[in-house]
Design an enzyme around this catalytic site. Structure first.
Site, mmCIF file in Angstrom:
data_model
loop_
_atom_site.group_PDB
_atom_site.id
_atom_site.type_symbol
_atom_site.label_atom_id
_atom_site.label_comp_id
_atom_site.label_asym_id
_atom_site.label_seq_id
_atom_site.Cartn_x
_atom_site.Cartn_y
_atom_site.Cartn_z
ATOM 1 C CE LYS A 192 -3.090 -5.751 1.096
ATOM 2 N NZ LYS A 192 -2.423 -6.861 0.787
ATOM 3 C CD GLU A 211 1.918 -3.429 0.379
ATOM 4 O OE1 GLU A 211 2.018 -2.841 0.039
ATOM 5 O OE2 GLU A 211 0.666 -4.478 0.306
ATOM 6 C CB CYS A 230 1.694 -8.313 17.688
ATOM 7 S SG CYS A 230 0.987 -9.692 17.318
#
Length: 488
Positions: free
Chosen positions: A173, A176, A281
């Site tokens: 996934k 978006e 990060c």
């Protein structure tokens, strides 16, 4: 306007969602495509496909499974320019940064091709007379990845190649905000002649994430994002009986000792702070000078001021925009917060004006000096092109400050002293340590470590940790009786 589709069971299929979200170029605000918000039904369709594929995929010898990875590696290399351009268009980072991301992704595909050796078990003969004991590794089943916006190409490949090489099936996934990159990758996956259902991709937001964390068919979940969401993913996934590795946020400190090389150190630190507009990060965030610091401060300000900001496909540009208008507003508010807390603004990038891209989410390099060491800004992950510059008297105080950080993703030191470097390596509480390195990013053969609130779980992405995470061990104790064994 193109409406993106899911990739399920080797086919492009429309989502059952009725709502779509715009995919926006952060440099120009151009709408590139529309991505479905996703539904639990989409999750269920992907899981069913993955479960069906797993029954036969797990039986395929590892030596044959990795042949698909060899083919994928070649396709990624052949299409690296187009894939890099796609990352730049939807995430805003420079083309050079996008291409470097793919180099690291391909590195993980190469490493996973060693699975036939990496996945080997252990054997002990005659643990008792005529009895042998051994351990084998077997795949888990359906595994899933929830990927962030800042590295849409690389981060899925911390997990995908290892998962399928170990015999699992996989569901991706993508964020978006940046779904086009993995859509391009799935177009390449479709050329592999991979058995249908081994790799699936679904789009969506929180409802899809929750559906993945709750679905009984998914056995393991890999996540990278903010610490708050990482904690949520870890807790909810574990509550539903899943293995979870959840990489969170960071506030990466960098210590500069007075004996460090001035030119090398300042160049590396500036690259670390402002690479990918600070949206990574492993970005250096809090720069700590120890002892005499005037020359380092001056050099950091000068180099930061010279860093060019603009559209990432322009070869002269060194830094692109932040991902959304909301991100820009948030970062600007944190800069203001730092000033209110008593920090001094040495470089202000909030009013960036980029010719031809006036609507872009641009913030130029910013430096705030002398922020309170225990203030709000010192403990907040800014995730933007902002350097917090603080001055501390001794290395002991600097290490104590590093270890007081609630995050533990990365910590670095710049020094010419082997004694200080060794002490820092031993005492610093962080999972990735850099010595005269500004971004301590492990290569594929090593795990991407993280401590404290920067990671939730036991096994990290990449390296041997990936093999451990994507397999379960089975111990077999067996006896084959023969007449001669009774003589002993």
């Amino acid at each position: 306007m193109e409406k993106l589709r899911n990739y399920i069971n080797g086919q492009w299929v429309s989502s059952s969602a009725t709502t779509y979200v715009n995919v926006v170029n952060p440099a120009s605000q151009e709408v590139l495509a529309q991505v479905p918000s996703g539904t639990p039904a989409d999750v269920d369709a992907a899981v069913q496909s993955s479960e069906n594929a797993f029954a036969t995929w797990k039986r395929l010898p590892a030596g044959k499974r990795i042949q698909y990875l060899f083919h994928l590696k070649r396709l990624l290399e052949e299409n690296i320019d187009e894939l890099s351009k796609t990352i730049t268009l939807e995430s805003g980072k420079t083309y050079a940064e996008s291409k470097a991301e793919w180099v690291r992704a391909i590195e993980n595909v190469e490493n996973a091709c060693g699975i036939p050796a990496l996945m080997q078990g252990d054997f002990s003969e005659d643990i008792s007379l005529g009895i042998d004991e051994y351990m084998i590794r077997q795949p888990l089943g359906v595994c899933a990845c929830i990927s962030p916006f800042n590295f849409p190409g690389m981060i899925p490949f911390w997990f995908l190649p290892y998962a399928i090489a170990c015999g699992n099936t996989f569901i991706i996934k993508p964020s978006e905000k940046v779904p086009l990159t993995m859509t391009k990758v799935m177009e390449l996956v479709a050329k592999l002649d991979l058995p249908a259902g081994v790799i699936n991709m679904i789009h969506g937001g929180k409802s899809v994430v929750d559906g993945m964390l709750e679905h009984p068919g998914i056995k393991a979940v890999s996540f990278v994002g903010s610490s708050a969401i990482a904690r949520y993913v870890y807790a909810k996934g574990a509550a539903n009986g899943k293995r979870v590795q959840a990489q969170g946020g960071a506030k990466n400190p960098v210590i500069i000792l007075s004996d460090a090389d001035l030119d090398m150190t300042t160049q590396i630190v500036v690259d670390s702070v402002y690479g990918c507009a600070g949206q990574r990060c492993l970005a250096a965030s809090t720069i700590i000078t120890v002892g005499e610091h005037a020359n380092f401060t001056e050099s950091l300000v000068e180099l930061s001021r010279k860093r060019s900001t603009g559209f990432g496909l322009d070869e002269s540009v060194q830094m692109g925009p932040v991902i959304t208008a909301d991100s820009k507003t948030r970062v600007n508010s944190l800069i203001e917060k730092g000033i209110q807390e008593g920090g001094r603004l040495l470089l202000d990038g909030r009013d960036a004006k980029i010719s031809g891209y006036e609507k872009g989410n641009f913030i130029q390099p910013t430096i705030i000096e002398d922020i309170p060491l225990h203030g709000e800004i010192a403990g907040t992950e800014i995730f933007g092109p902002v350097m917090s510059l603080v001055h501390i008297n001794t290395i002991e105080e600097a290490i104590a400050y590093v270890n007081g950080n609630k995050y533990g993703n990365m910590a670095c030191i710049f020094t010419s002293s082997g004694l200080h470097a060794r002490r820092f390596r031993n005492e610093a509480d962080a999972g990735n340590i850099g010595i005269n390195i500004g971004v301590a990013a492990p290569v594929a053969q090593f795990p991407f470590s993280g401590w404290k609130e920067s990671f939730f779980g036991d096994l990290h992405g990449q390296g041997k940790h990936a093999i451990e995470f994507f397999t379960q061990t089975k111990v077999v104790i067996e006896r084959w009786l023969k007449e001669w064994t009774r003589k002993f």
